[in-house]
Design an enzyme around this catalytic site. Structure first.
Site, PDB file in Angstrom:
ATOM      1  N   SER A   1       0.986 -10.031  -0.205  1.00 50.33           N
ATOM      2  CA  SER A   1       0.336 -11.449  -0.292  1.00 50.33           C
ATOM      3  C   SER A   1       1.169 -12.538  -1.376  1.00 50.33           C
ATOM      4  O   SER A   1       0.786 -13.658  -0.915  1.00 50.33           O
ATOM      5  CB  SER A   1      -1.390 -11.394  -0.594  1.00 50.33           C
ATOM      6  OG  SER A   1      -1.674 -10.227   0.131  1.00 50.33           O
TER       7      SER A   1
ATOM      8  N   ASP B   1       2.031  -7.269  -4.222  1.00 52.10           N
ATOM      9  CA  ASP B   1       1.041  -6.937  -2.862  1.00 52.10           C
ATOM     10  C   ASP B   1       1.922  -8.121  -2.112  1.00 52.10           C
ATOM     11  O   ASP B   1       2.219  -9.353  -2.487  1.00 52.10           O
ATOM     12  CB  ASP B   1      -0.326  -7.403  -3.355  1.00 52.10           C
ATOM     13  CG  ASP B   1      -1.284  -7.544  -2.091  1.00 52.10           C
ATOM     14  OD1 ASP B   1      -2.166  -6.546  -1.983  1.00 52.10           O
ATOM     15  OD2 ASP B   1      -0.986  -8.275  -0.897  1.00 52.10           O
TER      16      ASP B   1
ATOM     17  N   GLN C   1      -1.170 -20.443  19.870  1.00 52.30           N
ATOM     18  CA  GLN C   1      -2.008 -19.420  18.956  1.00 52.30           C
ATOM     19  C   GLN C   1      -2.256 -18.148  19.665  1.00 52.30           C
ATOM     20  O   GLN C   1      -2.638 -16.946  19.167  1.00 52.30           O
ATOM     21  CB  GLN C   1      -3.351 -20.129  19.094  1.00 52.30           C
ATOM     22  CG  GLN C   1      -3.439 -21.216  17.803  1.00 52.30           C
ATOM     23  CD  GLN C   1      -4.496 -22.130  17.811  1.00 52.30           C
ATOM     24  OE1 GLN C   1      -5.543 -21.698  18.025  1.00 52.30           O
ATOM     25  NE2 GLN C   1      -4.527 -23.343  17.483  1.00 52.30           N
ATOM     26  N   CYS C   2      -1.979 -18.111  21.153  1.00 55.45           N
ATOM     27  CA  CYS C   2      -2.049 -16.698  21.809  1.00 55.45           C
ATOM     28  C   CYS C   2      -0.766 -15.930  21.419  1.00 55.45           C
ATOM     29  O   CYS C   2       0.246 -16.386  20.939  1.00 55.45           O
ATOM     30  CB  CYS C   2      -1.810 -17.223  23.315  1.00 55.45           C
ATOM     31  SG  CYS C   2      -2.769 -18.053  23.997  1.00 55.45           S
TER      32      CYS C   2
ATOM     33  N   THR D   1       2.094  -4.359   4.379  1.00 54.87           N
ATOM     34  CA  THR D   1       1.898  -4.857   5.989  1.00 54.87           C
ATOM     35  C   THR D   1       1.387  -6.556   6.219  1.00 54.87           C
ATOM     36  O   THR D   1       1.895  -7.134   7.020  1.00 54.87           O
ATOM     37  CB  THR D   1       0.880  -4.111   6.683  1.00 54.87           C
ATOM     38  OG1 THR D   1      -0.293  -4.273   6.062  1.00 54.87           O
ATOM     39  CG2 THR D   1       1.558  -2.666   6.587  1.00 54.87           C
ATOM     40  N   ASP D   2       0.872  -7.120   4.934  1.00 54.57           N
ATOM     41  CA  ASP D   2       0.268  -8.401   5.404  1.00 54.57           C
ATOM     42  C   ASP D   2       1.282  -9.380   5.610  1.00 54.57           C
ATOM     43  O   ASP D   2       0.832 -10.395   6.305  1.00 54.57           O
ATOM     44  CB  ASP D   2      -0.626  -8.765   4.138  1.00 54.57           C
ATOM     45  CG  ASP D   2      -1.938  -8.126   3.798  1.00 54.57           C
ATOM     46  OD1 ASP D   2      -2.155  -7.295   4.658  1.00 54.57           O
ATOM     47  OD2 ASP D   2      -2.398  -8.121   2.802  1.00 54.57           O
TER      48      ASP D   2
ATOM     49  N   THR E   1       0.929  -1.153  -0.071  1.00 54.63           N
ATOM     50  CA  THR E   1      -0.081  -0.149  -0.082  1.00 54.63           C
ATOM     51  C   THR E   1       0.758   1.290   0.075  1.00 54.63           C
ATOM     52  O   THR E   1       0.600   2.256  -0.581  1.00 54.63           O
ATOM     53  CB  THR E   1      -0.923  -0.025   1.210  1.00 54.63           C
ATOM     54  OG1 THR E   1      -1.719  -1.215   1.257  1.00 54.63           O
ATOM     55  CG2 THR E   1      -1.685   1.353   1.580  1.00 54.63           C
TER      56      THR E   1
HETATM   57  N1  ASP Z   1      -2.280  -5.941   0.840  1.00 56.19           N
HETATM   58  C1  ASP Z   1      -1.303  -5.049   1.059  1.00 56.19           C
HETATM   59  C2  ASP Z   1       0.106  -5.738   1.190  1.00 56.19           C
HETATM   60  O1  ASP Z   1       0.421  -6.445   2.262  1.00 56.19           O
HETATM   61  C3  ASP Z   1      -1.568  -4.249   2.446  1.00 56.19           C
HETATM   62  C4  ASP Z   1      -0.503  -3.436   2.956  1.00 56.19           C
HETATM   63  O2  ASP Z   1       0.251  -2.975   2.436  1.00 56.19           O
HETATM   64  O3  ASP Z   1      -0.816  -2.957   3.751  1.00 56.19           O
HETATM   65  O4  ASP Z   1       0.815  -5.641   0.294  1.00 56.19           O
END
Ligand code: ASP
Length: 342
Positions: free
Chosen positions: A58, A56, A276-277, A88-89, A12
């Site tokens: 992901s 991205d 998982q915590c 961030t993902d 992003t």
């Molecule tokens: N889907 C985006 C990514 O991880 C979200 C982000 O950048 O915050 O590339």
């Protein structure tokens, strides 16, 4: 004059709204000084390197971690620090992987990104980027130096391999439940030097480019079927499994489940148990529901994050280590990713 290399991988932070296409498209960092003229006021030289294709996060893959590590290695001596702009993902996975791959690091490598694109009116991209640059260019004036892979986000500097993405909608996207922050930015940047990673030996920086991705993550949940568990454990070439268990490392106690894990361990698969915590630690044997895991040879991941345990296995198996050595290093603190209780 200090030099900083900013490696832009996507996410992003680098997106801009294209009114013709009516969608977010990657922004040309060649024009960054027009967008953030404040950057010219830093007493340092900033170079940019853009990955192609921009992704991205992901779509992040271990082979892309290798490309990032190689790029840092190639330019290591030219720069006083590196900033990686990343979605961030999967930022915590990348930070964890790089923390292992960059061996004997003696400069800061800071990942940052944003929840809103750079051009959005209330964007967090500007402060995240500007402050990350300020940390790389000034940290040594106030401290003995940051020599590790970090994430800077929403005014906090974290040890990268201790983080997890925690919210997709607020600005404080990351948290580090089991390790305190390294620095915080307010009116001044306050460094918590006692939390910095310190190396006792002075060895030459090198990178480990081999990652073994025959690793699986098995998250337990009430109702998980035996069929699903066995399908995961019988994956061809599988070397290691991260079990995401409940609470302090607890798991179902039924015989078929334990037998399936035991059979996998006997066939040569290394299993590490993380919780998982977000906060706290696995303590095998604390409850009866984890005693059997301990007895069949599941390794305790202590207070490691899932992201760290997974990438640590990739790194250790990538080195071609035998299972006993992998197990030995899993319970050792290699890059500050694990609290070892003696
Ligand atoms: N889907 C985006 C990514 O991880 C979200 C982000 O950048 O915050 O590339």
């Amino acid at each position: 004059m200090q030099k900083i290399l900013i490696i832009y991988t996507g996410g992003t932070i680098g997106m801009t709204y294209d009114t013709d296409l009516q969608t977010l498209v990657p922004f040309d960092f060649g024009k960054i000084y027009d967008r953030i003229p404040e950057l010219k006021r830093f007493n340092c030289k900033i170079d940019f390197y853009t990955f192609h294709p921009l992704i991205d996060s992901s779509d992040m893959q271990p082979k892309k971690w290798v490309l990032i590590a190689k790029h840092i290695y190639k330019h290591y001596d030219e720069y006083s620090g590196f900033i990686i702009l990343h979605g961030t993902d999967t930022m915590s996975y990348t930070a964890s992987a790089l923390s292992f791959m960059l061996e004997n690091l003696s400069k800061p490598v800071i990942l940052t990104g944003s929840q809103l694109p750079l051009e959005a009116v209330r964007t967090d991209a500007r402060t995240n980027l500007i402050t990350a640059i300020e940390i790389v260019s000034t940290h040594k004036q106030y401290t003995d130096g940051i020599k590790e892979v970090c994430i800077f986000f929403d005014n906090e500097l974290y040890r990268g391999n201790r983080t997890e993405k925690y919210t997709s909608s607020k600005f404080d996207a990351f948290k580090s439940a089991n390790f305190p922050i390294l620095a915080e930015a307010g009116v001044h940047i306050i460094y918590h030097e006692d939390n910095f990673l310190r190396w006792s030996k002075k060895q030459k920086f090198r990178i480990d480019e081999k990652l073994n991705d025959h690793i699986a993550l098995l998250k337990l949940y009430p109702g998980i079927t035996q069929n699903f568990i066995e399908t995961v454990l019988k994956m061809p070439q599988l070397r290691g499994v991260v079990i995401e268990s409940y609470g302090a490392g607890n798991a179902p106690t039924n015989k078929t489940f334990i037998d399936a894990l035991q059979e996998a361990i006997s066939s040569g698969i290394v299993m590490v148990n993380v919780s998982q915590c977000s906060g706290g630690s696995v303590e095998l044997g604390k409850y009866e529901s984890s005693t059997q895991l301990q007895q069949i040879g599941v390794i305790s991941g202590g207070d490691m994050t899932t992201e760290s345990a997974l990438t640590k296995l990739m790194y250790l198996f990538g080195k071609g280590l035998r299972n006993t050595q992998v197990e030995k290093f899993l319970v050792k603190n290699l890059r500050g990713e694990l609290t070892v209780i003696s």
